[in-house]
Enzyme design. Structure first.
Site, PDB file in Angstrom:
ATOM      1  N   ASP A  26      47.049  33.732  50.039  1.00 22.73           N
ATOM      2  CA  ASP A  26      47.708  33.017  48.427  1.00 22.73           C
ATOM      3  C   ASP A  26      49.447  33.416  48.371  1.00 22.73           C
ATOM      4  OD1 ASP A  26      47.693  36.302  49.533  1.00 22.73           O
ATOM      5  OD2 ASP A  26      46.486  36.466  47.895  1.00 22.73           O
ATOM      6  N   GLY A  72      37.037  45.438  51.173  1.00 24.51           N
ATOM      7  CA  GLY A  72      37.988  44.169  51.348  1.00 24.51           C
ATOM      8  C   GLY A  72      37.001  42.725  49.576  1.00 24.51           C
ATOM      9  N   SER A 122      37.999  46.386  45.001  1.00 22.03           N
ATOM     10  CA  SER A 122      37.987  47.040  44.120  1.00 22.03           C
ATOM     11  C   SER A 122      39.155  47.575  42.775  1.00 22.03           C
ATOM     12  CB  SER A 122      37.408  48.554  44.819  1.00 22.03           C
ATOM     13  OG  SER A 122      38.096  48.519  44.919  1.00 22.03           O
ATOM     14  N   ASP A 163      43.190  37.654  44.083  1.00 23.29           N
ATOM     15  CA  ASP A 163      42.128  38.682  43.945  1.00 23.29           C
ATOM     16  C   ASP A 163      41.846  39.315  41.895  1.00 23.29           C
ATOM     17  OD1 ASP A 163      41.299  38.845  46.746  1.00 23.29           O
ATOM     18  OD2 ASP A 163      42.906  41.176  46.373  1.00 23.29           O
TER      19      ASP A 163
HETATM   20  C1  GLA Z   1      44.029  41.032  49.916  1.00 26.45           C
HETATM   21  C2  GLA Z   1      44.924  40.906  48.863  1.00 26.45           C
HETATM   22  C3  GLA Z   1      44.787  39.458  49.006  1.00 26.45           C
HETATM   23  C4  GLA Z   1      44.777  38.417  49.842  1.00 26.45           C
HETATM   24  C5  GLA Z   1      44.376  38.920  50.612  1.00 26.45           C
HETATM   25  C6  GLA Z   1      43.985  37.797  52.188  1.00 26.45           C
HETATM   26  O1  GLA Z   1      43.089  41.668  49.377  1.00 26.45           O
HETATM   27  O2  GLA Z   1      44.952  41.774  47.971  1.00 26.45           O
HETATM   28  O3  GLA Z   1      46.208  39.054  47.677  1.00 26.45           O
HETATM   29  O4  GLA Z   1      46.322  38.394  50.675  1.00 26.45           O
HETATM   30  O5  GLA Z   1      44.463  40.370  50.757  1.00 26.45           O
HETATM   31  O6  GLA Z   1      43.905  37.239  51.482  1.00 26.45           O
END
Ligand code: GLA
Length: 361
Positions: A23, A106, A109, A154
């Site tokens: 991202d 992961g 939250s 996210d």
């Molecule tokens: C976390 C970050 C996201 C993304 C992921 C890895 O969740 O908040 O922005 O970079 O790691 O894909």
């Protein structure tokens, strides 16, 4: 928009089907929202003050933004701050926060909390903030106020996902497409295995991965690694940057390949792409830990079509694509393997593509 005096709002955690650490490289991601969500019960106050209670701990934090807010309430303060920065008149509010999104796993939250609070404050203030603009605001809240250099996946997932779909997001143009993900209709399930691995050095490692990707793009003379192709790697002489870049370039391609298969209804065939994504995170991006590698290997040995870690890395969850009828067997196999290696027992559940942030009442 008409302001409301009180209400209840929810925003979900997410899991990412594929597209990890792409991202912030302007690349592609394919998350979907989980049924686990953060629920904010809120009422408007007639003064510029915010009082936030966590129903999990019973703790209440009150702030007026004259002093920096730290700890979990910083995510709430960050949203108030960012809305004000964007020129909105944010109403004071009393907020009560409940969540069943596991923290530190992961599953976003923090984004769930930010997006639920943003929805609540927007409606309490009658603020005219189009839904497409909300992920960038929530991301900026986290980047600039909380100080976490996350990308936009996210907050986009927590805001924009639809039930029964995965969200294909181009993190450069912010164009989205809802991709139908009818797992049950094909007799499939996505088993989530929370490795419960202790997190260590997570923030520093995340920032280091992001910095490496930005450095590689700079050396290649492109705006972001989204613009690089595998042939470009011969122009880099730093072995570490070559591996980091190779992950991002191949991962972006895997997202596009996954979407092509999903569009044709060939769900089982995305399994090998998920597993290749995991290998790339393990070997090139170096963000996995023994617990998640074990979960992936055991799930595959127990019959999963594919499996990979999801999220920022260094622990957290693995998702495995399985025949629905085999989910319990795969979960059991992972639990047994964890016990044999002396790891904490994993938590397992099935992920159902759920709706993004909305008002409940
Ligand atoms: C976390 C970050 C996201 C993304 C992921 C890895 O969740 O908040 O922005 O970079 O790691 O894909």
């Amino acid at each position: 928009m008409t302001a409301v005096d009180q209400g209840v709002w929810a925003a979900p955690g997410r899991i990412n089907l594929i597209g990890e650490h792409t991202d912030y490289c302007d690349g592609f991601v394919l998350p979907f929202a989980l049924p686990q969500r953060t629920v904010v019960t809120a009422e408007r106050l007639d003064r510029p003050e915010w009082s936030v209670t966590s129903t999990l701990t019973g703790e209440t934090v009150t702030f007026d933004l004259s002093e920096p807010v730290t700890g979990w309430a910083a995510y709430v303060a960050a949203v108030v701050w960012v809305l004000r920065e964007a020129g909105h008149e944010v109403p004071g509010a009393r907020l009560s926060i409940d969540s069943d999104v596991p923290g530190g796993a992961g599953l976003s939250s923090s984004a769930a909390l930010e997006c639920a609070v943003l929805s609540a404050l927007a409606d309490l203030g009658g603020l005219d903030i189009p839904v497409e603009q909300r992920p960038s605001l929530a991301q900026r809240a986290e980047n600039a106020y909380v100080g976490v250099p996350c990308g936009i996946m996210d907050q986009s997932a927590s805001t924009l996902c639809r039930e029964g779909h995965a969200l294909f997001l181009d993190c450069r143009s912010l164009a989205t497409e809802q991709i139908p993900l009818d797992l049950a209709g094909q007799g499939l399930a996505i088993l989530v295995i929370d490795s419960r691995a202790p997190h260590q050095l997570v923030d520093g490692e995340y920032a280091a991965r992001r910095a490496a990707c930005e450095r590689a793009a700079e050396l290649l003379g492109v705006p972001a690694l989204r613009d690089a192709v595998l042939d470009d790697l011969s122009r880099l002489d730093d072995e570490l940057l070559i591996r980091r870049s190779r992950h991002v370039i191949t991962e972006n391609a895997r997202v596009l390949d996954t979407i092509a298969l999903l569009r044709e209804g060939r769900l089982r065939e995305i399994g090998p792409l998920m597993t290749a994504s995991h290998a790339s995170m393990r070997d090139d991006f170096e963000i996995t830990v023994p617990e998640v590698d074990e979960a992936v290997d055991t799930a595959l040995a127990a019959g999963a079509y594919g499996a990979r870690m999801t999220g920022g890395g260094f622990g957290g969850c693995v998702l495995a694509l399985v025949e629905a009828e085999k989910a319990a067997t795969v979960a059991e196999a992972v639990t047994t393997a964890f016990a044999a290696r002396g790891f904490n027992p994993p938590a397992t559940f099935l992920a159902l593509p759920s709706p993004g942030a909305h008002r409940l009442s």
